[in-house]
Design an enzyme around this catalytic site. Structure first.
Site, PDB file in Angstrom:
ATOM      1  N   ASN A  86     -19.507  33.281  14.679  1.00 10.49           N
ATOM      2  CA  ASN A  86     -20.853  32.848  14.298  1.00 10.49           C
ATOM      3  C   ASN A  86     -21.760  33.988  13.855  1.00 10.49           C
ATOM      4  OD1 ASN A  86     -20.188  30.946  17.084  1.00 10.49           O
ATOM      5  ND2 ASN A  86     -20.401  29.958  15.085  1.00 10.49           N
ATOM      6  N   ILE A  93     -26.917  35.675  12.437  1.00 10.89           N
ATOM      7  CA  ILE A  93     -26.406  34.833  13.517  1.00 10.89           C
ATOM      8  C   ILE A  93     -26.594  33.367  13.145  1.00 10.89           C
ATOM      9  CG2 ILE A  93     -26.634  34.229  15.954  1.00 10.89           C
ATOM     10  CD1 ILE A  93     -27.860  37.025  16.381  1.00 10.89           C
ATOM     11  N   CYS A  94     -25.536  32.585  13.323  1.00  6.40           N
ATOM     12  CA  CYS A  94     -25.604  31.156  13.071  1.00  6.40           C
ATOM     13  C   CYS A  94     -25.530  30.412  14.404  1.00  6.40           C
ATOM     14  CB  CYS A  94     -24.453  30.711  12.162  1.00  6.40           C
ATOM     15  SG  CYS A  94     -24.430  28.933  11.840  1.00  6.40           S
ATOM     16  N   VAL A  95     -26.645  29.812  14.807  1.00  4.66           N
ATOM     17  CA  VAL A  95     -26.696  29.014  16.026  1.00  4.66           C
ATOM     18  C   VAL A  95     -27.752  27.933  15.817  1.00  4.66           C
ATOM     19  CG1 VAL A  95     -28.395  30.547  17.117  1.00  4.66           C
ATOM     20  CG2 VAL A  95     -26.923  29.109  18.543  1.00  4.66           C
TER      21      VAL A  95
END
Length: 251
Positions: A86, A93-95
């Site tokens: 992620n 950051i991918c969240v």
């Protein structure tokens, strides 16, 4: 570059309050790095969670706040290179918390905690690093090996030097040297090669003078002995002459 001037006063006030709380009571494994001149860039050091491939690593990340924060979510970036499904190659950051699940009421503490939890439980289904995501799904051991390798190379904590111990050792050494010195005695230590040469030359001169004195003394003794021997011979010859005169008178 963004600065405090790009954020509304009420937002700056709220951020200052949150940052103070994070500094006084930091979340587990997270330490916020505060820049009072720029609240739009929130940096934090995250410790790699125990039992994960990121264990023993220290990862620097940042949250970039836009001028309309908190109505729009901050963007998260890992500044330390990390192998994670992620996290993109540029560190983004991918969240979901920073995207579709964002809520203006969410504070910095919650966001930072979510990012650290991402190191414990990645989401390969929404991977920005496709290689890491595929590896995690198909071969966890290989994924963990890569992640540990990145951690060991890029996220190794800097050593902390104990200056106090060095100071104590130096003090003890100085005390030991002082105790070994005789009170009132002053020892002259040459401070340079010139001083050493002077000391050496002085010693050589003193030895030369001593040798001359000894030689002169020996010469005086020898001369005196010769004079005494010559005087004794003269006296003996005089006695012989006197004896001969007496003999002639008898004749």
């Amino acid at each position: 570059m963004a600065s405090n001037e790009n954020l509304p006063p009420n937002v700056i006030k709220q951020l200052a309050k949150e940052l103070k709380s994070l500094d006084e009571s930091p979340p587990d494994g997270i330490k916020v790095v505060v820049n009072d001149e720029d609240f739009s860039q929130i940096c934090a050091d995250i410790e790699g969670p125990v039992g994960t491939p990121y264990e023993n690593g220290l990862f620097r990340m940042k949250l970039a706040l836009s001028h309309d924060f908190p109505h729009s979510p901050p963007k998260g970036y890992f500044m330390t290179k990390i192998f994670h499904p992620n996290v993109a190659s540029n560190g983004e950051i991918c969240v979901n918390t920073l995207k579709k699940d964002w809520n203006p009421s969410l504070g910095l503490r919650h966001v930072l905690s979510v990012v650290r939890c991402l190191l414990i439980e990645p989401f390969p289904e929404s991977a920005l690093n496709e290689q890491a995501g595929k590896m995690l799904l198909e071969n966890y051991d290989e994924y963990a090996r890569h992640a540990r390798l990145y951690t060991g190379i890029h996220a190794k904590p800097k050593p902390k030097f104990k200056t106090g111990a060095i100071s104590e050792s130096t003090t003890a050494l100085n005390v030991g040297q002082t105790n070994n010195e005789t009170p009132g005695a002053a020892t002259a230590i040459p401070s340079s090669m010139t001083d050493i040469k002077r000391v050496t030359t002085s010693a050589q001169d003193q030895q030369h003078v001593a040798n001359v004195v000894v030689a002169a003394s020996a010469s005086v003794v020898t001369t005196t002995q010769k004079r005494e021997a010559g005087l004794a011979k003269v006296q003996a010859d005089k006695k012989k002459v006197d004896a001969r005169k007496k003999s002639l008178k008898r004749l």
